[in-house]
Design a protein around this motif. Sequence first.
Motif, mmCIF file in Angstrom:
data_model
loop_
_atom_site.group_PDB
_atom_site.id
_atom_site.type_symbol
_atom_site.label_atom_id
_atom_site.label_comp_id
_atom_site.label_asym_id
_atom_site.label_seq_id
_atom_site.Cartn_x
_atom_site.Cartn_y
_atom_site.Cartn_z
ATOM 1 N N LEU A 98 1.058 -1.290 -0.231
ATOM 2 C CA LEU A 98 0.206 -0.309 0.300
ATOM 3 C C LEU A 98 1.117 1.028 0.287
ATOM 4 O O LEU A 98 0.742 2.494 -0.269
ATOM 5 N N ASN A 99 1.994 1.198 0.620
ATOM 6 C CA ASN A 99 3.584 2.342 0.841
ATOM 7 C C ASN A 99 3.678 2.447 -1.243
ATOM 8 O O ASN A 99 3.643 3.475 -1.707
ATOM 9 N N VAL A 100 3.899 1.210 -1.313
ATOM 10 C CA VAL A 100 3.962 1.764 -2.888
ATOM 11 C C VAL A 100 3.227 2.244 -3.789
ATOM 12 O O VAL A 100 3.406 2.970 -4.728
ATOM 13 N N LEU A 101 1.723 2.012 -4.091
ATOM 14 C CA LEU A 101 0.517 2.026 -3.924
ATOM 15 C C LEU A 101 0.219 3.244 -4.090
ATOM 16 O O LEU A 101 0.003 4.242 -4.868
ATOM 17 N N SER A 102 0.970 3.800 -3.270
ATOM 18 C CA SER A 102 0.118 5.359 -2.703
ATOM 19 C C SER A 102 1.374 5.692 -3.144
ATOM 20 O O SER A 102 0.801 7.783 -3.254
ATOM 21 N N VAL A 159 -8.603 2.232 4.246
ATOM 22 C CA VAL A 159 -7.738 3.262 4.286
ATOM 23 C C VAL A 159 -6.762 3.914 3.362
ATOM 24 O O VAL A 159 -6.850 5.045 2.845
ATOM 25 N N HIS A 160 -5.987 3.453 3.012
ATOM 26 C CA HIS A 160 -6.126 3.436 1.362
ATOM 27 C C HIS A 160 -6.477 3.747 0.602
ATOM 28 O O HIS A 160 -6.505 4.999 -0.416
ATOM 29 N N ASN A 161 -7.967 3.571 0.368
ATOM 30 C CA ASN A 161 -8.948 3.230 -0.580
ATOM 31 C C ASN A 161 -9.483 4.663 -0.269
ATOM 32 O O ASN A 161 -9.531 5.631 -1.723
ATOM 33 N N ALA A 162 -9.756 5.086 1.002
ATOM 34 C CA ALA A 162 -9.971 5.935 0.589
ATOM 35 C C ALA A 162 -9.064 7.405 0.831
ATOM 36 O O ALA A 162 -9.644 8.989 0.149
ATOM 37 N N LYS A 163 -8.118 7.644 1.260
ATOM 38 C CA LYS A 163 -6.823 8.688 0.375
ATOM 39 C C LYS A 163 -7.070 8.397 -1.022
ATOM 40 O O LYS A 163 -6.316 9.617 -1.200
ATOM 41 N N THR A 164 -6.796 7.407 -1.965
ATOM 42 C CA THR A 164 -6.449 7.764 -3.204
ATOM 43 C C THR A 164 -7.544 8.009 -3.384
ATOM 44 O O THR A 164 -7.652 8.432 -4.522
ATOM 45 N N ALA A 165 -8.843 8.152 -2.931
ATOM 46 C CA ALA A 165 -10.436 8.644 -3.806
ATOM 47 C C ALA A 165 -10.112 10.314 -3.883
ATOM 48 O O ALA A 165 -10.664 10.679 -3.961
#
Length: 179
Positions: A98-102, A159-165
């Motif tokens: 998730l860090n790489v993806l973010s 959490v990751h998806n919410a930040k990404t959105a």
Amino acid sequence: MNVQPKHIESGVAKVQAEFMAMGINFKDIIIKGNKMLIYNEFALGGGVSECGDTPGKGPEIGFYPWLGITTPYTAEMDPFKRYADAKKFLLNYYTTTLNVLSKGGDSFPVHQAYLWNVVSWDVQGIHTASALWNTDVEQGDWPVRNGFAVQEVIDMIKVHNAKTARRAERAPRISFSKP
């Protein structure tokens, strides 16, 4: 084993090396050609046997992310609930991923990722085959938060998806030219 971004990107690095052997720079095609790199069927199965019936006990599961448990769910076969070191590795794996993806990638730009959600690879617990086989559960009752689901990973992904959105809502739109 502490999961590093290079471990997450090792498959893409292998593709890059194979393309470079033919004189094609895969990374440049993505960057300069406005192409999207998408991780598909991405997951960690927690198994160590091609037969799908041997749970890993610790970090060795990282050597075989494509191996998992394909038998009907039992707690004894669940590597992430049965073995603390396997769960610790799983959490480290998804934290690093998730860090790489973010960041949009580390060494390679990555645009999206789709998880492989079936049996032990389904740490989100969204596929019927990943839950306890129970004839009393109706299809409409899914997702069932048992079976191979790992709540900590579910929470990290949310959490990751919410930040990404939120980032996507603020980002300028990129248009890709048609060939």
